[in-house]
Design a protein around this motif. Structure first.
Motif, PDB file in Angstrom:
ATOM      1  N   GLY A  95      20.999  66.794  55.929  1.00  0.00           N
ATOM      2  CA  GLY A  95      21.012  65.769  54.883  1.00  0.00           C
ATOM      3  C   GLY A  95      21.757  66.238  53.645  1.00  0.00           C
ATOM      4  N   GLN A  96      21.617  67.500  53.308  1.00  0.00           N
ATOM      5  CA  GLN A  96      22.328  68.050  52.154  1.00  0.00           C
ATOM      6  C   GLN A  96      23.836  68.013  52.388  1.00  0.00           C
ATOM      7  N   ILE A  97      24.253  68.345  53.590  1.00  0.00           N
ATOM      8  CA  ILE A  97      25.681  68.279  53.929  1.00  0.00           C
ATOM      9  C   ILE A  97      26.170  66.838  53.814  1.00  0.00           C
ATOM     10  N   ALA A  98      25.384  65.890  54.292  1.00  0.00           N
ATOM     11  CA  ALA A  98      25.772  64.476  54.194  1.00  0.00           C
ATOM     12  C   ALA A  98      25.886  64.047  52.727  1.00  0.00           C
ATOM     13  N   ARG A  99      24.955  64.501  51.880  1.00  0.00           N
ATOM     14  CA  ARG A  99      25.037  64.166  50.454  1.00  0.00           C
ATOM     15  C   ARG A  99      26.275  64.787  49.819  1.00  0.00           C
ATOM     16  N   LEU A 100      26.567  66.035  50.175  1.00  0.00           N
ATOM     17  CA  LEU A 100      27.774  66.674  49.654  1.00  0.00           C
ATOM     18  C   LEU A 100      29.027  65.938  50.126  1.00  0.00           C
ATOM     19  N   ASP A 101      29.039  65.507  51.381  1.00  0.00           N
ATOM     20  CA  ASP A 101      30.165  64.713  51.900  1.00  0.00           C
ATOM     21  C   ASP A 101      30.339  63.433  51.085  1.00  0.00           C
ATOM     22  N   GLU A 102      29.228  62.785  50.754  1.00  0.00           N
ATOM     23  CA  GLU A 102      29.265  61.556  49.964  1.00  0.00           C
ATOM     24  C   GLU A 102      29.848  61.812  48.567  1.00  0.00           C
TER      25      GLU A 102
ATOM     26  N   ALA B 190      33.657  60.599  46.989  1.00  0.00           N
ATOM     27  CA  ALA B 190      33.851  59.890  45.716  1.00  0.00           C
ATOM     28  C   ALA B 190      35.005  60.497  44.916  1.00  0.00           C
ATOM     29  N   PHE B 191      35.354  61.726  45.218  1.00  0.00           N
ATOM     30  CA  PHE B 191      36.488  62.389  44.575  1.00  0.00           C
ATOM     31  C   PHE B 191      37.721  62.387  45.483  1.00  0.00           C
ATOM     32  N   ASP B 192      37.684  61.562  46.527  1.00  0.00           N
ATOM     33  CA  ASP B 192      38.777  61.444  47.495  1.00  0.00           C
ATOM     34  C   ASP B 192      39.142  62.777  48.140  1.00  0.00           C
ATOM     35  N   THR B 193      38.108  63.533  48.501  1.00  0.00           N
ATOM     36  CA  THR B 193      38.335  64.806  49.167  1.00  0.00           C
ATOM     37  C   THR B 193      37.192  65.063  50.140  1.00  0.00           C
ATOM     38  N   SER B 194      37.221  66.208  50.769  1.00  0.00           N
ATOM     39  CA  SER B 194      36.176  66.555  51.738  1.00  0.00           C
ATOM     40  C   SER B 194      35.925  68.045  51.664  1.00  0.00           C
ATOM     41  N   GLY B 195      34.981  68.509  52.477  1.00  0.00           N
ATOM     42  CA  GLY B 195      34.696  69.933  52.549  1.00  0.00           C
ATOM     43  C   GLY B 195      35.888  70.689  53.109  1.00  0.00           C
ATOM     44  N   SER B 196      35.883  71.978  52.917  1.00  0.00           N
ATOM     45  CA  SER B 196      36.951  72.834  53.413  1.00  0.00           C
ATOM     46  C   SER B 196      36.584  73.324  54.804  1.00  0.00           C
ATOM     47  N   THR B 197      37.339  72.907  55.802  1.00  0.00           N
ATOM     48  CA  THR B 197      37.082  73.330  57.174  1.00  0.00           C
ATOM     49  C   THR B 197      37.162  74.850  57.291  1.00  0.00           C
ATOM     50  N   LEU B 198      38.115  75.443  56.588  1.00  0.00           N
ATOM     51  CA  LEU B 198      38.264  76.894  56.634  1.00  0.00           C
ATOM     52  C   LEU B 198      37.030  77.588  56.061  1.00  0.00           C
TER      53      LEU B 198
ATOM     54  N   HIS C  54      27.041  60.045  39.046  1.00  0.00           N
ATOM     55  CA  HIS C  54      26.744  59.573  40.403  1.00  0.00           C
ATOM     56  C   HIS C  54      26.268  60.713  41.302  1.00  0.00           C
ATOM     57  N   ALA C  55      26.639  61.944  40.967  1.00  0.00           N
ATOM     58  CA  ALA C  55      26.310  63.086  41.813  1.00  0.00           C
ATOM     59  C   ALA C  55      24.950  63.694  41.495  1.00  0.00           C
ATOM     60  N   THR C  56      24.466  63.519  40.276  1.00  0.00           N
ATOM     61  CA  THR C  56      23.269  64.265  39.867  1.00  0.00           C
ATOM     62  C   THR C  56      22.020  63.938  40.682  1.00  0.00           C
ATOM     63  N   PRO C  57      21.720  62.685  41.025  1.00  0.00           N
ATOM     64  CA  PRO C  57      20.506  62.457  41.827  1.00  0.00           C
ATOM     65  C   PRO C  57      20.594  63.100  43.218  1.00  0.00           C
ATOM     66  N   LEU C  58      21.779  63.083  43.808  1.00  0.00           N
ATOM     67  CA  LEU C  58      21.953  63.683  45.128  1.00  0.00           C
ATOM     68  C   LEU C  58      21.808  65.202  45.056  1.00  0.00           C
ATOM     69  N   LEU C  59      22.384  65.798  44.018  1.00  0.00           N
ATOM     70  CA  LEU C  59      22.273  67.247  43.853  1.00  0.00           C
ATOM     71  C   LEU C  59      20.843  67.659  43.527  1.00  0.00           C
ATOM     72  N   ARG C  60      20.152  66.868  42.716  1.00  0.00           N
ATOM     73  CA  ARG C  60      18.756  67.179  42.382  1.00  0.00           C
ATOM     74  C   ARG C  60      17.868  67.121  43.629  1.00  0.00           C
ATOM     75  N   LYS C  61      18.132  66.170  44.512  1.00  0.00           N
ATOM     76  CA  LYS C  61      17.355  66.074  45.754  1.00  0.00           C
ATOM     77  C   LYS C  61      17.548  67.340  46.592  1.00  0.00           C
TER      78      LYS C  61
ATOM     79  N   GLY D 202      33.267  73.813  43.525  1.00  0.00           N
ATOM     80  CA  GLY D 202      31.860  74.172  43.735  1.00  0.00           C
ATOM     81  C   GLY D 202      31.228  73.373  44.855  1.00  0.00           C
ATOM     82  N   LEU D 203      31.536  72.082  44.920  1.00  0.00           N
ATOM     83  CA  LEU D 203      31.009  71.244  46.008  1.00  0.00           C
ATOM     84  C   LEU D 203      31.477  71.758  47.365  1.00  0.00           C
ATOM     85  N   ARG D 204      32.753  72.089  47.449  1.00  0.00           N
ATOM     86  CA  ARG D 204      33.285  72.613  48.717  1.00  0.00           C
ATOM     87  C   ARG D 204      32.612  73.935  49.084  1.00  0.00           C
ATOM     88  N   ASN D 205      32.395  74.777  48.079  1.00  0.00           N
ATOM     89  CA  ASN D 205      31.740  76.063  48.341  1.00  0.00           C
ATOM     90  C   ASN D 205      30.318  75.867  48.847  1.00  0.00           C
TER      91      ASN D 205
END
Length: 174
Positions: A56-63, A67-75, A130-137, A15-18
């Motif tokens: 800023g939202q993209i930066a929060r999602l990256d953060e 934390a899950f040792d992954t990143s967004g999907s370039t594809l 750890h993700a909920t405050p960033l997602l709520r913002k 879901g984060l990647r999406n």
């Protein structure tokens, strides 16, 4: 056999990647709109602000993804970015471009709101606190933008109609 926590983690990361890709799509939709807006400075200003928020939202999602040792999907980022660009281009030929863009932006904001709401459920159920405050913002920013578009739509529609009556569709569209 995967545990419930493992399943929630997998769904959450997907879901984060999406949503990461959706935010890139949002940028590819808004950026060309801002460049074309001439007669609706309030819309251009609000889009510029939301572009900053989206970065800023993209930066929060990256953060969160880090934390899950992954990143967004370039594809996914590229594919949705291209589809957003195509959608933005499609409206440029419409005589009522600004009105159509307003409709599309309003719908897109609600798609993003639903996406963040779903991520928050997965974060809460999975214990990813750890993700909920960033997602709520990010959710709050999307809700604010959707509210602004909804409140601005009468002004956009009236100004479009006025410009159309004075100068025809070519001047009224953006």
């Amino acid at each position: 056999m995967a545990t419930q926590h493992d399943v929630l983690r997998e769904l959450f990361v997907t879901g984060l990647r999406n949503v990461h890709a959706v935010e890139h799509q949002a940028l590819s939709i808004m950026t060309p709109q801002v460049a074309r807006i001439e007669h609706y400075p309030e819309v251009a200003d609000r889009l510029r602000l939301h572009i900053e928020e989206t970065n800023g939202q993209i930066a929060r999602l990256d953060e969160i993804l880090a934390a899950f040792d992954t990143s967004g999907s370039t594809l996914k980022d590229t594919a949705l970015g291209l589809s957003g660009s195509m959608a933005a281009i499609a409206h440029t030929v419409a005589g009522d471009e600004i009105v159509k863009n307003s409709f599309a932006n309003y719908a897109f904001e609600h798609f993003e709101i639903a996406s963040y709401m779903s991520l928050l459920v997965l974060a809460e159920d999975g214990g990813f606190v750890h993700a909920t405050p960033l997602l709520r913002k990010s959710l709050g920013e999307e809700e604010d933008m959707a509210r602004w578009i909804g409140e601005a739509l009468p002004m956009v529609t009236r100004r479009y109609a006025s410009l159309y009556a004075e100068h025809g569709s070519g001047t009224a569209k953006a």
